[in-house]
Design a protein around this motif. Structure first.
Motif, PDB file in Angstrom:
ATOM      1  N   MET A   8       1.061  -1.413   0.147  1.00  6.78           N
ATOM      2  CA  MET A   8      -0.244   0.018  -0.223  1.00  6.78           C
ATOM      3  C   MET A   8       0.849   1.163   0.082  1.00  6.78           C
ATOM      4  O   MET A   8       0.649   2.142  -0.466  1.00  6.78           O
ATOM      5  N   GLU A   9       1.932   1.113   0.684  1.00  4.74           N
ATOM      6  CA  GLU A   9       2.871   2.321   0.585  1.00  4.74           C
ATOM      7  C   GLU A   9       3.609   2.937  -0.513  1.00  4.74           C
ATOM      8  O   GLU A   9       3.827   3.741  -0.828  1.00  4.74           O
ATOM      9  N   TRP A  10       3.835   1.588  -1.477  1.00  8.22           N
ATOM     10  CA  TRP A  10       4.755   1.970  -2.708  1.00  8.22           C
ATOM     11  C   TRP A  10       3.667   2.280  -3.704  1.00  8.22           C
ATOM     12  O   TRP A  10       4.183   3.063  -4.704  1.00  8.22           O
ATOM     13  N   VAL A  11       2.228   2.426  -3.417  1.00 11.14           N
ATOM     14  CA  VAL A  11       1.345   2.883  -4.439  1.00 11.14           C
ATOM     15  C   VAL A  11       0.833   4.279  -4.295  1.00 11.14           C
ATOM     16  O   VAL A  11       0.685   4.464  -2.846  1.00 11.14           O
ATOM     17  N   PRO A  12       0.772   4.886  -5.149  1.00 11.11           N
ATOM     18  CA  PRO A  12       0.247   6.493  -4.693  1.00 11.11           C
ATOM     19  C   PRO A  12      -1.163   6.437  -3.945  1.00 11.11           C
ATOM     20  O   PRO A  12      -2.053   5.321  -4.327  1.00 11.11           O
ATOM     21  N   GLU A  13      -1.760   7.290  -3.234  1.00  7.94           N
ATOM     22  CA  GLU A  13      -2.768   7.241  -2.539  1.00  7.94           C
ATOM     23  C   GLU A  13      -4.022   7.001  -3.391  1.00  7.94           C
ATOM     24  O   GLU A  13      -5.124   6.535  -3.165  1.00  7.94           O
ATOM     25  N   GLU A  14      -4.108   7.615  -4.781  1.00  8.38           N
ATOM     26  CA  GLU A  14      -5.009   7.410  -5.810  1.00  8.38           C
ATOM     27  C   GLU A  14      -5.271   6.261  -6.236  1.00  8.38           C
ATOM     28  O   GLU A  14      -6.345   5.620  -6.659  1.00  8.38           O
ATOM     29  N   GLY A  15      -4.301   5.258  -6.131  1.00  9.49           N
ATOM     30  CA  GLY A  15      -4.424   3.866  -6.786  1.00  9.49           C
ATOM     31  C   GLY A  15      -4.300   2.788  -5.692  1.00  9.49           C
ATOM     32  O   GLY A  15      -4.440   1.558  -5.877  1.00  9.49           O
ATOM     33  N   ARG A  16      -4.462   3.215  -4.536  1.00  9.36           N
ATOM     34  CA  ARG A  16      -4.383   2.144  -3.437  1.00  9.36           C
ATOM     35  C   ARG A  16      -5.767   1.356  -3.239  1.00  9.36           C
ATOM     36  O   ARG A  16      -5.695   0.208  -3.113  1.00  9.36           O
TER      37      ARG A  16
END
Length: 82
Positions: free
Chosen positions: A21-29
């Motif tokens: 989850m941390e590796w993905v930008p907030e929009e794509g989580r």
């Protein structure tokens, strides 16, 4: 020993999920989380008919079949590295 290994396994699963989850930008989580749950659910749903078809065999043979079904991930891992 079994308790310790299961505890560590659960801890690693949680850490892995948080890192993903941390590796993905907030929009794509949200999409990443839904896809992960979709794949997990599909695996559980596919387990039922496989186990039903193998109901006359031992649990060891079921374990071998399920391991062979997921062994493609090892081949994919080696292929992606090259």
């Amino acid at each position: 020993m079994h308790y310790n290994s299961e505890t560590l396994y659960q801890a690693l699963a949680v850490v892995g999920a948080v890192l993903a989850m941390e590796w993905v930008p907030e929009e794509g989580r949200f999409v990443v989380e839904v896809c992960g749950l979709l794949f997990w659910t599909t695996g559980v749903v596919l387990l039922t008919p496989i186990a039903y078809l193998m109901r006359n065999l031992t649990w060891r043979e079921l374990q071998i079949v399920l391991t062979l079904c997921s062994s493609y991930s090892l081949v994919q891992y080696w292929y992606v590295l090259k």
